[in-house]
Design an enzyme around this catalytic site. Structure first.
Site, PDB file in Angstrom:
ATOM      1  N   ARG A 164       0.870  -1.169   0.000  1.00 52.68           N
ATOM      2  CA  ARG A 164       0.000   0.000   0.000  1.00 52.68           C
ATOM      3  C   ARG A 164       0.908   1.220   0.000  1.00 52.68           C
ATOM      4  O   ARG A 164       2.033   1.173   0.514  1.00 52.68           O
ATOM      5  CB  ARG A 164      -0.906   0.010   1.226  1.00 52.68           C
ATOM      6  CG  ARG A 164      -1.848  -1.188   1.326  1.00 52.68           C
ATOM      7  CD  ARG A 164      -2.674  -1.133   2.598  1.00 52.68           C
ATOM      8  NE  ARG A 164      -3.609  -2.251   2.674  1.00 52.68           N
ATOM      9  CZ  ARG A 164      -3.353  -3.415   3.257  1.00 52.68           C
ATOM     10  NH1 ARG A 164      -2.162  -3.619   3.831  1.00 52.68           N
ATOM     11  NH2 ARG A 164      -4.247  -4.381   3.279  1.00 52.68           N
ATOM     12  N   LYS A 190      -2.317  -2.302   7.326  1.00 52.40           N
ATOM     13  CA  LYS A 190      -3.716  -2.107   7.689  1.00 52.40           C
ATOM     14  C   LYS A 190      -4.114  -3.084   8.793  1.00 52.40           C
ATOM     15  O   LYS A 190      -3.703  -4.238   8.789  1.00 52.40           O
ATOM     16  CB  LYS A 190      -4.597  -2.332   6.450  1.00 52.40           C
ATOM     17  CG  LYS A 190      -6.048  -1.965   6.626  1.00 52.40           C
ATOM     18  CD  LYS A 190      -6.777  -2.143   5.305  1.00 52.40           C
ATOM     19  CE  LYS A 190      -8.245  -1.768   5.419  1.00 52.40           C
ATOM     20  NZ  LYS A 190      -8.949  -1.951   4.119  1.00 52.40           N
ATOM     21  N   HIS A 254      -2.228   2.260  -5.929  1.00 54.77           N
ATOM     22  CA  HIS A 254      -2.934   1.018  -5.615  1.00 54.77           C
ATOM     23  C   HIS A 254      -3.095   0.132  -6.850  1.00 54.77           C
ATOM     24  O   HIS A 254      -3.248  -1.082  -6.727  1.00 54.77           O
ATOM     25  CB  HIS A 254      -4.299   1.334  -4.995  1.00 54.77           C
ATOM     26  CG  HIS A 254      -4.699   0.372  -3.926  1.00 54.77           C
ATOM     27  ND1 HIS A 254      -4.071   0.308  -2.705  1.00 54.77           N
ATOM     28  CD2 HIS A 254      -5.649  -0.602  -3.904  1.00 54.77           C
ATOM     29  CE1 HIS A 254      -4.623  -0.644  -1.961  1.00 54.77           C
ATOM     30  NE2 HIS A 254      -5.582  -1.222  -2.680  1.00 54.77           N
ATOM     31  N   ARG A 257      -0.423  -2.333  -6.858  1.00 48.22           N
ATOM     32  CA  ARG A 257      -0.733  -3.421  -5.911  1.00 48.22           C
ATOM     33  C   ARG A 257      -1.706  -4.416  -6.559  1.00 48.22           C
ATOM     34  O   ARG A 257      -1.543  -5.632  -6.423  1.00 48.22           O
ATOM     35  CB  ARG A 257      -1.311  -2.808  -4.636  1.00 48.22           C
ATOM     36  CG  ARG A 257      -1.691  -3.788  -3.541  1.00 48.22           C
ATOM     37  CD  ARG A 257      -2.059  -2.996  -2.291  1.00 48.22           C
ATOM     38  NE  ARG A 257      -2.920  -3.729  -1.395  1.00 48.22           N
ATOM     39  CZ  ARG A 257      -2.496  -4.546  -0.443  1.00 48.22           C
ATOM     40  NH1 ARG A 257      -1.196  -4.754  -0.287  1.00 48.22           N
ATOM     41  NH2 ARG A 257      -3.347  -5.169   0.356  1.00 48.22           N
ATOM     42  N   HIS A 280      -3.919  -9.360   3.098  1.00 44.77           N
ATOM     43  CA  HIS A 280      -5.376  -9.429   3.102  1.00 44.77           C
ATOM     44  C   HIS A 280      -5.850 -10.231   4.311  1.00 44.77           C
ATOM     45  O   HIS A 280      -5.291 -11.286   4.624  1.00 44.77           O
ATOM     46  CB  HIS A 280      -5.901 -10.099   1.832  1.00 44.77           C
ATOM     47  CG  HIS A 280      -5.821  -9.237   0.620  1.00 44.77           C
ATOM     48  ND1 HIS A 280      -5.769  -9.753  -0.666  1.00 44.77           N
ATOM     49  CD2 HIS A 280      -5.793  -7.889   0.473  1.00 44.77           C
ATOM     50  CE1 HIS A 280      -5.712  -8.759  -1.538  1.00 44.77           C
ATOM     51  NE2 HIS A 280      -5.719  -7.619  -0.864  1.00 44.77           N
ATOM     52  N   TYR A 289      -9.255 -11.238  -7.472  1.00 49.14           N
ATOM     53  CA  TYR A 289      -8.368 -11.072  -8.626  1.00 49.14           C
ATOM     54  C   TYR A 289      -8.485 -12.235  -9.614  1.00 49.14           C
ATOM     55  O   TYR A 289      -8.195 -12.084 -10.796  1.00 49.14           O
ATOM     56  CB  TYR A 289      -6.913 -10.914  -8.159  1.00 49.14           C
ATOM     57  CG  TYR A 289      -6.693  -9.639  -7.387  1.00 49.14           C
ATOM     58  CD1 TYR A 289      -6.489  -8.440  -8.055  1.00 49.14           C
ATOM     59  CD2 TYR A 289      -6.722  -9.617  -6.005  1.00 49.14           C
ATOM     60  CE1 TYR A 289      -6.301  -7.256  -7.351  1.00 49.14           C
ATOM     61  CE2 TYR A 289      -6.536  -8.445  -5.298  1.00 49.14           C
ATOM     62  CZ  TYR A 289      -6.333  -7.263  -5.980  1.00 49.14           C
ATOM     63  OH  TYR A 289      -6.161  -6.095  -5.274  1.00 49.14           O
TER      64      TYR A 289
END
Length: 304
Positions: A164, A190, A254, A257, A280, A289
């Site tokens: 990120r 995160k 992003h 990413r 994640h 994805y």
């Protein structure tokens, strides 16, 4: 005999009622007003999440005329949802999600007797992830046409490590360590989670060219003033690189990413490894994805 049983049942009900009432009273004392509820709700959320939620809740409060939480009705929340129809679906969904999260929290801690937001459903959003995935050729052109040494290393690391933008900008030299054939970068991401990512020799060596006499606590990516590069500065670097490479002008950090995840899966990387690298919380997030740009389809097996 029956009257004795009825009395015992009545006493038991009264006992549990007192226990429930006492627990509710204790919970309410955790927050005495709406402002305290909001502060508690935002506690331990990331700064970016806090900023977004504050804007969404402010929008809701302005709409209701700053009505106290205990007076808010389902109709108020439904009317607020209707007022967002002119916004992009994702913006509407995010604002409603913030309101629902706040009222669910207020109910959970006992500040509200009911969660009036529970019946309100979030709008369905069209999946547009596939539109934000660059091809490998575009990524290579984006990075390859960057002449600035710092910027080139930044672009390369975000893509190679799937970082990120805030994670890349907050990197310090103590977070970059050598490996047998490359290096490790450790990021605090995160959800206040730390993860360590193995990177190849090429990008590791590019990072080392930026170090100079920097100490362990100095930023890897420094601004012209010597401090850490800000996410907004990194954003501009990516935009300028996209313009130079002649690719989609909407590109953001992003997108690199996204490209990391998509390209890694395309090359056969196990989905759980991509999940761990990107940080994640759920493999379902990484699984998006796989569906954004599938490698095959039953449509290819039909005669047109």
């Amino acid at each position: 005999m029956r009257s004795i049983i009825e009395c015992k049942i009545r006493d038991l009900i009264l006992h549990f009622w007192k226990v429930i009432t006492l627990s509710e009273a204790i919970a309410v004392r955790q927050a005495d007003n709406d402002k305290q509820v909001v502060v508690m709700w935002l506690h331990e959320k990331s700064k970016n999440t806090q900023d977004a939620y504050i804007q969404d809740i402010k929008k809701f409060l302005d709409f209701t005329g700053k009505k106290p939480f205990k007076e808010v009705t389902i109709g108020d929340i439904q009317a607020f949802a209707d007022s967002l129809d002119d916004y992009a679906p994702a913006t509407k969904a995010r604002a409603l999600a913030a309101v629902k999260s706040l009222f669910a929290f207020a109910h959970r801690i006992g500040y509200l007797r009911f969660d009036v937001s529970a019946p309100v459903r979030l709008p369905k959003i069209k999946e547009t992830l596939g539109e934000r995935i660059l091809s490998e050729a575009d990524v290579q052109r984006l990075i390859g046409m960057e002449d600035n040494k710092r910027n080139k290393a930044l672009l390369g690391l975000i893509y190679i490590a799937g970082l990120r933008v805030s994670e890349a900008c907050s990197l310090k030299w103590r977070d970059v360590q050598p490996a047998s054939d490359g290096g490790y970068v450790t990021v605090f991401g995160k959800g206040d989670k730390t993860r360590t990512i193995l990177i190849g020799k090429k990008i590791y060596d590019e990072l080392l060219t930026l170090k100079g006499e920097a100490g362990a606590n100095d930023p890897v990516f420094r601004s012209q003033k010597g401090g850490p590069l800000s996410p907004s500065q990194a954003w501009r670097i990516v935009k300028q690189a996209a313009c130079r490479a002649g690719i989609n002008p909407d590109v953001s950090p992003h997108w690199l990413r996204h490209a990391h995840a998509s390209h890694a899966l395309d090359h056969g990387c196990p989905i759980h490894l991509v999940q761990a690298t990107l940080g994640h919380a759920s493999v379902a997030t990484t699984g998006r994805y796989l569906h954004a740009r599938p490698n095959d389809s039953s449509a290819r097996y039909l005669v047109s």
